[in-house]
Design a protein around this motif. Sequence first.
Motif: not given
Length: 554
Positions: A8-16, A41-48, A64-70
């Motif tokens: 999922d890239t809602t938190l990064r690509d979605g915010t565009q 997988y949860i894409e959190g954004g572009w940290p830079g 705690n996000l269980d088995s999801s990876l950031i």
Amino acid sequence: MRRVKIYDTTLRDGTQAEYFSLSLADKIRIAEKLSQIGIHYIEGGWPGANPRDRDFFGEIRNYNLDSSLIAAFGSTHHKDRPPESDPVFQELLISQAPVVTIFGKSWNLHVKEVLRTTLERNLEIITHSLRYLKPHVQELFYDAEHFFDGFQADPEYALKTLEAALAGGADCLVLCETNGGALTSKVVEIIKAVQARFPEAPLGIHAHNDGEMGVANSLAAVELGVSQVQGTVNGFGERCGNANLCSIIPGIRLKLGLDCVSDDNLRRMSELSRFVYEIANISPNRYQPYVGRSAFAHKGGVHAAAVKLNPRAYEHIRPELVGNFRNFPVSDLSGKSNIFLLAQTLGLKPADHDAAVQAAAEKIRELTQNRHQLKEADILQTILSKVKELESQGYQFEEADGSLKLLVFASLGKGKDYFRMLSYRIVDQKVGDIEAPVPEATLRVRVGLNEVHTAALGTGPVDALYNALLKALIRFYPRLVEMRLEDYKVRVLPGATGSTAAKVRVFIESRDAHDRWGSVGVSHDIIEASWLALVDSINYKLYKDEHPSLGVAS
């Protein structure tokens, strides 16, 4: 059963997307919800890229996000700097994300005219970037930006960029249909060419929706054996959006028969869709496939009659499989969504409408002490009628779990008023053009036999009102000191006589050390709507602390 992993890239690509923005608190809440749904997988954004994305990676480590990876997202290192001296590139490691996804150039046009370097140097940059990151992360993905356009312009060079990524240690090659205009037949042709060249390489797909093909192209890629699908909730994204995971996930699970999320989590697709719409303060698309309010609505007489005999006549899946409901407008079957909402509020996860009714009635029977005088069926109908009445006034309870639970327990004879407002007044003083307004709230409330008169300032009128209310109540309820207001959203509800006559809906998110909850208020007056939401938020905090055995905590 073959497994497809969802990225999922809602938190990064979605915010565009235009008019779609998320605060840090919003991003944390959505990440938590995605993890509950079982997104891999949860894409959190572009940290830079900006401080908010950088802060997200620091804050999300507390959850705690269980088995999801950031996943952290970024570009290959700068063409004129090695990775160790590229500060933006270094942010990927500073984020401490277990997964890193970097994108690089696949299209010779981009290499020459955007990156402004040579084709050979671009290959070196891809390999060096991945090789540098590989020892520091759990998984490493390479997004081949504009791959399908690049392949059509120069197939051999596009394939060489993938070779460079594999040489650098990429765990998955994600083929990006970045411009969103490719037809499915062309996507299939190109993926087959990649598979012929790299038969053992794990592949992913990242599709945009400019030609209305994002979901189709993603599912076609899965049919060819792609093992990772990237997309966003509700298809939010730049221009016309990204491939919509709320359609892709049911397509993978129900149409292709492959594993991606569990059946229980699949039944939460509609919940996830509405959750993100509400957090983003955007009206849901009722015509959205699978999860929209009208996705299984049968208004035409012939259709409705046929569906009542056999739903398969006009439905491609059973709506309850994705947490939605069959709807016959202006009929005796309206209100099924409220049944499911009520069941979820009571901690139940029914598979269908009949199970929801039975489970809710049994739970009400369990919670109702005076069983001889109160029939669970009557209470159930009373609650549903009240919810429907409030919804007709503009209320929404999907994310206002605190308000809904208070309503439910009041209907069960277990409600309690901890205080009563006698009056409030707000003065917003503005002096000169430069100084900000100074709002002051004066409040009179009754707590038991005590009448309290307080006043307080705030950064806005609602903040001043909240401060005055806490000041009045804290001596009676000291645990309110634990409570924090995390978010405040206002949505204007269209009125029949124009926007100036419209109601507003206020949503407030609150938390303490243990839980997080939402409350809602609706009025023609924004202050009153805010007051109603504030009252529910505080009452819920007090109620759940006093009655932990009732399971009202979020």
